[in-house]
Design an enzyme around this catalytic site. Structure first.
Site, mmCIF file in Angstrom:
data_model
loop_
_atom_site.group_PDB
_atom_site.id
_atom_site.type_symbol
_atom_site.label_atom_id
_atom_site.label_comp_id
_atom_site.label_asym_id
_atom_site.label_seq_id
_atom_site.Cartn_x
_atom_site.Cartn_y
_atom_site.Cartn_z
ATOM 1 C CE LYS A 189 -2.950 3.360 1.536
ATOM 2 N NZ LYS A 189 -2.289 4.594 1.791
ATOM 3 C CB CYS A 298 12.451 9.483 10.295
ATOM 4 S SG CYS A 298 13.426 7.926 9.483
ATOM 5 C CD GLU A 399 9.442 12.866 12.361
ATOM 6 O OE1 GLU A 399 10.253 12.474 11.921
ATOM 7 O OE2 GLU A 399 8.402 12.216 12.727
#
Length: 494
Positions: A189, A298, A399
């Site tokens: 996906k 990240c 973040e």
């Protein structure tokens, strides 16, 4: 439902070896650089996602018993096909993501090829290991015996791979290739913002000879699509890269059926810079990494913890570096920072910069919306340096996932470690010091899955993953093969 085994695949799902019309219609994929339409992507229904998982389940029995050499050959052929289409598929990935040309060429399709090559070799790695025999004492009813033991890695089964938008080749390839190498089947996906490249990957695997059902790709913007890919009873494992918030929801669903999980989640990497560090090297490492992909990675060192004696000097260096960092259209010569993925994400980044101001931080450089195009189109934001920060500020703790870096001073080694570890995240951190003993001592104390010592580089055979809310499990290199396998023991008496 109409299907096609060849011809035009645009806007179709790939289920059970067939290109299938999506039940939910289509949506437009937008180029972040100029807001033009790149192409159309399919919107699957819940039923179609579950159909893909059933196709993967049906294919698993055969694929899991396919000879490793055959699996390796298919992965190698897929790499050949991807390499053959390197030019147009790189252009597509660049259009979907807005990545500058240097990144698009080096870090998108090329990394996809290398990962398929790596796990073609990985399919041939040993999956059995003999264990030391154990001698049992004689019991009242029998004599002593020797118990032999074998450790065997078995495929998990059907793996749902939910990928991130920041690299539509490296991330999916890093999931699909090792999963297939170990004998699993997959339902992929892709991220809704840039799914077209992942469907090209499916084309390559189909042409390479992957049997029907071994690889399935569904897509869509609806939350329902992702939920169906996780909650299907035919799915045994979920491999997810994305935000911690979404990771938590996936973990809750997986927990109900004890499904295996591999999660690479958020990060807020600390970069500790000591007073004996090479400040130019630290500046380059921090500047090039937090601006990479417009900060949408990240692993970026977005929390810079600086020894107070060199605080002002490093801030001055970073300010100068950022001020000359070109923000521009991805295809323009010299562009370092391109657009972010969407208008919504640009607005989120800008809201954090404004929040930092309200919290008392100083915007040393950046903080505005650059005018890159005459027509004002594109989702651009300037690389931003926030100083006068403290560890309790939200801009320091949360973040942002954009080209924003915060600076916090420290006075002692112990304080630096405490500040670095005072975070919900623990993916990658960094230490810069001229004293190797101190650098490695500090690295061992950091609660992070990886630590770079005087480098931002990554060894692609080293385990990758996070502590705390940065994820569950490890992948990359042989660790990825382990992640997509279950360990079985076989014991016998002699």
């Amino acid at each position: 439902m109409s299907t096609s085994s060849g011809g035009n695949t645009e806007g179709r799902l790939y289920i059970g070896g067939e290109w299938v019309e999506p039940a939910g219609g289509h949506y437009e994929v937008v180029n972040p650089a100029d807001e033009s339409v790149v192409g159309v992507a399919p919107e699957a229904s819940r039923a179609q996602v579950h159909e893909a998982a059933r196709a993967a389940r049906d294919a698993f029995a055969t694929w899991s018993r396919t000879k490793p050499e055959e699996r390796a050959a298919i992965l190698d052929r897929a790499a050949d096909i991807i390499q053959r289409e390197y030019g147009p598929w790189t252009a597509l990935a660049q259009a979907e993501t807005g990545a500058p040309t240097g990144i698009a060429r080096g870090m998108q399709v090329g990394v996809g090829v290398s990962r398929f090559r790596r796990y073609a070799r990985g399919a041939l790695e040993p999956v059995e290991k003999g264990l030391p025999p154990q001698v049992t004492e004689a019991g009242p009813m029998g004599k002593a015996s020797v118990l032999g033991a074998l450790e065997l890695r078995q495929p998990v089964g059907v793996v749902t791979c939910i990928t991130s938008y920041n690299n539509p080749w490296a991330n999916p390839a890093g999931k699909v290739a090792p999963a297939l190498a170990m004998g699993n089947t997959v339902v992929v996906k892709p991220a809704p913002q840039d799914p077209l490249s992942v469907f090209r990957m499916a084309e390559a695997l189909a042409e390479a000879g992957a049997p029907p059902g071994v690889v399935n790709v569904v897509g869509g913007r609806s939350v329902e699509v992702g939920e169906a890919a996780v909650d299907s009873p035919d799915v045994d494992m979920v491999s997810f890269t994305g935000s911690t918030a979404v990771g938590r929801r996936i973990a809750e669903v997986c927990g109900r059926d004890m499904k295996r999980q591999l999660m690479e989640l958020g990060g807020k990497g600390a970069a500790i810079v000591f007073d004996d560090a090479d400040l130019d090297a630290a500046m380059m490492g921090i500047g090039t990494t937090f601006s990479f992909y417009s900060g949408q990675i990240c692993t970026a060192p977005t929390r810079v913890l600086v020894h107070r004696p060199v605080h002002d000097a490093l801030v001055e260096k970073l300010t100068g570096y950022l001020a000359f960092m070109k923000v521009g259209e991805p295809t323009a010569p010299g562009t370092v920072v391109g657009p972010v993925i969407s208008a919504a994400h640009r607005d989120r980044i800008e809201s954090y910069v404004e929040l930092g101001r309200k919290e008392g931080a100083t915007v040393a450089v950046g903080g505005d919306r650059p005018q890159v195009r005459a027509d004002g189109r594109g989702f651009y934001t300037a690389p931003t340096l926030l100083t006068n920060c403290t560890n309790d500020m939200r801009v320091v703790r949360e973040e942002i996932f954009g080209p924003v870096v915060v600076v916090v001073p420290f006075d002692t080694e112990e304080e630096a470690v405490a500040l670095a570890n005072d975070s919900d995240y623990g993916l990658i951190s960094y230490v810069w010091s001229g004293d190797a003993s101190r650098a490695f001592r500090v690295a061992r104390l950091l609660r992070a899955g990886g630590v770079g010592v005087n480098t931002i580089g990554r060894n692609m055979e080293a385990p990758f993953g996070g502590f705390k809310r940065s994820g569950v499990g490890r992948d990359v290199g042989s660790y990825a093969l382990h992640a997509y396998s279950e360990i079985q023991s076989i014991v016998w008496t002699t």
